[in-house]
Design an enzyme around this catalytic site. Structure first.
Site, short mmCIF file in Angstrom:
data_model
loop_
_atom_site.label_atom_id
_atom_site.label_comp_id
_atom_site.label_asym_id
_atom_site.label_seq_id
_atom_site.Cartn_x
_atom_site.Cartn_y
_atom_site.Cartn_z
N ASN A 1 0.83 -1.21 0.00
CA ASN A 1 0.00 0.00 0.00
C ASN A 1 0.86 1.26 0.00
O ASN A 1 1.94 1.30 0.60
CB ASN A 1 -1.03 0.01 1.15
CG ASN A 1 -0.46 -0.26 2.52
OD1 ASN A 1 0.57 -0.92 2.66
ND2 ASN A 1 -1.14 0.23 3.54
N GLU B 1 0.41 5.18 0.71
CA GLU B 1 -0.50 6.20 1.24
C GLU B 1 -0.08 7.60 0.81
O GLU B 1 0.97 7.80 0.17
CB GLU B 1 -0.58 6.07 2.77
CG GLU B 1 -1.16 4.72 3.16
CD GLU B 1 -1.40 4.56 4.65
OE1 GLU B 1 -0.89 5.37 5.45
OE2 GLU B 1 -2.11 3.60 5.01
N CYS C 1 -4.33 0.83 -2.20
CA CYS C 1 -4.13 -0.44 -1.50
C CYS C 1 -3.08 -1.30 -2.21
O CYS C 1 -2.87 -1.18 -3.43
CB CYS C 1 -5.43 -1.25 -1.47
SG CYS C 1 -6.73 -0.53 -0.48
N GLU D 1 -3.18 -4.39 -3.08
CA GLU D 1 -3.71 -5.25 -4.15
C GLU D 1 -3.81 -4.49 -5.46
O GLU D 1 -3.49 -5.01 -6.53
CB GLU D 1 -5.12 -5.76 -3.77
CG GLU D 1 -5.17 -6.66 -2.55
CD GLU D 1 -5.39 -5.89 -1.25
OE1 GLU D 1 -4.86 -4.76 -1.12
OE2 GLU D 1 -6.07 -6.42 -0.37
N CYS E 1 -10.39 -4.98 0.50
CA CYS E 1 -11.48 -4.00 0.66
C CYS E 1 -12.39 -4.07 -0.57
O CYS E 1 -12.06 -4.70 -1.59
CB CYS E 1 -10.90 -2.60 0.82
SG CYS E 1 -10.34 -1.85 -0.72
N CYS F 1 -10.87 -3.05 -3.94
CA CYS F 1 -9.93 -4.06 -4.45
C CYS F 1 -10.67 -5.29 -4.97
O CYS F 1 -10.25 -5.91 -5.94
CB CYS F 1 -8.92 -4.45 -3.37
SG CYS F 1 -7.76 -3.12 -3.04
N1 THU Z 1 -5.28 -1.55 2.66
C1 THU Z 1 -4.74 -2.35 1.68
O1 THU Z 1 -3.64 -2.09 1.18
N2 THU Z 1 -5.45 -3.43 1.29
C2 THU Z 1 -6.66 -3.79 1.79
O2 THU Z 1 -7.25 -4.75 1.31
C3 THU Z 1 -7.22 -3.07 2.92
C4 THU Z 1 -6.55 -1.80 3.28
C5 THU Z 1 -4.52 -0.38 3.10
C6 THU Z 1 -5.15 0.93 2.74
C7 THU Z 1 -4.52 1.83 3.77
O3 THU Z 1 -3.25 2.25 3.30
C8 THU Z 1 -4.30 0.93 4.97
O4 THU Z 1 -4.40 -0.40 4.48
C9 THU Z 1 -5.33 1.13 6.08
O5 THU Z 1 -6.61 1.08 5.59
#
Ligand code: THU
Length: 161
Positions: free
Chosen positions: A62, A64, A73, A75, A112, A115
Site C-alpha cells: 500500500n 499512502e 491499496c 492489491e 477492501c 480491491c
Molecule cells: N489496505 C490495503 O492495502 N489493502 C486492503 O485490502 C485493505 C486496506 C490499506 C489501505 C490503507 O493504506 C491501509 O491499508 C489502512 O486502511
C-alpha cells in the site's frame, strides 16, 4: 417471489506447513512486500504477492498519501503493475498479508471493496480466476478459489452493453 442466497466457500488452513512450498513462498514474498509499504498515516502495512501462470512472482504494497483518498491499496498497486507489464498473463494465486507496529498480526484480512472490484475486473480481463491466500504474519490462512466469490451481484462490463 423467491428468496435466493449466496454461499461463500473457503478453505481454512491452521498450519502453514499444510500449504504447498510455492504457496508458502508466496506468503513470504507478500510479507517482504508489506515491509516496503508506505503507510505512515495508518501504520497498517499491507503486502500482496502474485504468482503468474508463468511462475513469475510480482509484489506490491500500500502507498499512502497526505491527501488520504489518494492512497492506494497493496492489491491495486500490484494489479496495476501486472496489468501494465503482463496484460495477458493470468494470475494464478495472490497472497495478501499485513503487519502493524502494535503486535504480530495473527488473523487474515481480506481485500477492501474497491480491491474486490479490481480483482474481479482482472479475472474477467484475462478469463482466469485469481486464487487468494489471506493471512497475518502467523495464525490461520484462508484460501479462496476465486476472488469473484467475494463480490456477489458485482457490477461488470456486461452491464455496460
Ligand atoms: N489496505 C490495503 O492495502 N489493502 C486492503 O485490502 C485493505 C486496506 C490499506 C489501505 C490503507 O493504506 C491501509 O491499508 C489502512 O486502511
Amino acid at each position: 417471489m423467491k428468496k435466493k442466497n449466496f454461499q461463500l466457500e473457503y478453505t481454512l488452513v491452521s498450519s502453514r506447513k499444510q500449504l504447498s512450498a510455492p504457496d508458502q513462498e508466496l506468503l513470504k514474498q507478500a510479507l517482504v512486500a508489506a515491509s516496503k509499504a508506505y503507510a505512515p498515516y495508518s501504520n497498517f502495512l499491507v503486502g500482496a504477492a502474485a504468482r503468474l501462470k508463468t511462475g513469475q512472482i510480482l509484489s506490491g504494497s500500500n502507498q499512502e498519501n497526505a491527501s488520504y483518498p489518494v492512497g492506494v491499496c497493496a492489491e491495486r498497486v500490484l494489479l496495476g503493475s501486472i496489468g501494465a507489464q503482463f496484460p495477458e498473463i493470468p494470475i494464478e494465486t495472490m497472497a495478501i498479508t499485513y503487519r502493524t507496529k502494535k503486535k504480530k498480526s495473527d488473523s487474515p484480512v481480506s481485500p477492501c471493496g474497491m480491491c474486490r472490484q479490481a480483482l474481479l475486473e482482472f479475472e474477467n480481463r484475462v478469463g482466469h480466476p485469481i486464487r487468494l491466500l489471506l493471512a497475518g504474519e502467523k495464525g490461520d490462512v484462508l484460501i479462496i478459489d476465486s476472488s469473484r466469490i467475494l463480490l456477489p451481484l458485482a457490477f461488470e462490463s456486461s452491464h455496460l452493453k
